[in-house]
Scaffold this motif. Structure first.
Motif, PDB file in Angstrom:
ATOM      1  N   ASN A  50       0.816  -1.209   0.008  1.00 47.83           N
ATOM      2  CA  ASN A  50       0.175   0.081   0.013  1.00 47.83           C
ATOM      3  C   ASN A  50       0.944   1.336   0.012  1.00 47.83           C
ATOM      4  O   ASN A  50       1.855   1.315   0.925  1.00 47.83           O
ATOM      5  CB  ASN A  50      -0.872   0.121   1.192  1.00 47.83           C
ATOM      6  N   ARG A  72       1.102   5.744  -0.730  1.00 40.77           N
ATOM      7  CA  ARG A  72       0.205   7.072  -0.640  1.00 40.77           C
ATOM      8  C   ARG A  72       1.213   7.937  -1.479  1.00 40.77           C
ATOM      9  O   ARG A  72       2.166   8.163  -1.065  1.00 40.77           O
ATOM     10  CB  ARG A  72       0.207   7.729   0.982  1.00 40.77           C
ATOM     11  N   ASP A 123       2.270  11.421  -2.712  1.00 41.44           N
ATOM     12  CA  ASP A 123       2.424  12.670  -2.104  1.00 41.44           C
ATOM     13  C   ASP A 123       2.421  13.720  -2.973  1.00 41.44           C
ATOM     14  O   ASP A 123       1.764  14.722  -3.061  1.00 41.44           O
ATOM     15  CB  ASP A 123       3.554  12.751  -1.152  1.00 41.44           C
ATOM     16  N   GLU A 155       3.462   2.015   3.201  1.00 41.42           N
ATOM     17  CA  GLU A 155       2.867   1.607   4.548  1.00 41.42           C
ATOM     18  C   GLU A 155       3.920   0.924   5.206  1.00 41.42           C
ATOM     19  O   GLU A 155       4.641  -0.261   4.691  1.00 41.42           O
ATOM     20  CB  GLU A 155       1.614   0.720   4.210  1.00 41.42           C
TER      21      GLU A 155
END
Length: 88
Positions: A2, A4, A6, A27
Motif C-alpha cells: 500500500n 500514498r 504525495d 505503508e
C-alpha cells in the motif's frame, strides 16, 4: 504494498520524451521515496527509485524495488499519477 502518493509531475519534450517524478510513502516504511520515470513513447518506462529526502534502510528500498518489479498495478499507479500531471 500500500502506498500514498504525495506529489507527482510529468513533462514532455520531443528530444527527451516523457520525464516524471512521483514522491510516495509505503505503508510501514519510515522514509518517503521518489521514483523518476522516463519513456520515449509513454509505453516502455525506465525508472530510478531513491529515498525522497533522507536515506533509510537498504532493506526497505529493496522491498519497494521488488514490489515494483512484481506488481504491475503498483507500477502503473505511479505512472498514472505522474501522467495525470502532464504539462501540456
Amino acid at each position: 504494498m500500500n502506498i500514498r502518493i504525495d506529489t507527482a509531475d510529468m513533462s514532455y519534450s520531443k528530444q527527451d520524451g516523457y520525464l516524471g517524478h512521483v514522491e510516495f510513502a509505503a505503508e510501514g516504511h519510515p522514509h518517503a521515496y521518489e521514483i523518476t520515470l522516463q519513456s520515449k513513447n509513454a509505453n516502455d518506462w525506465a525508472y530510478s527509485l531513491n529515498f525522497a529526502r533522507e536515506s533509510g534502510e537498504e532493506a526497505h528500498i529493496e522491498a519497494v524495488e521488488a514490489a515494483l518489479e512484481e506488481d504491475d498495478e503498483l507500477f502503473d499507479e505511479l505512472v498514472q499519477a505522474a501522467m495525470s500531471r502532464l504539462e501540456r
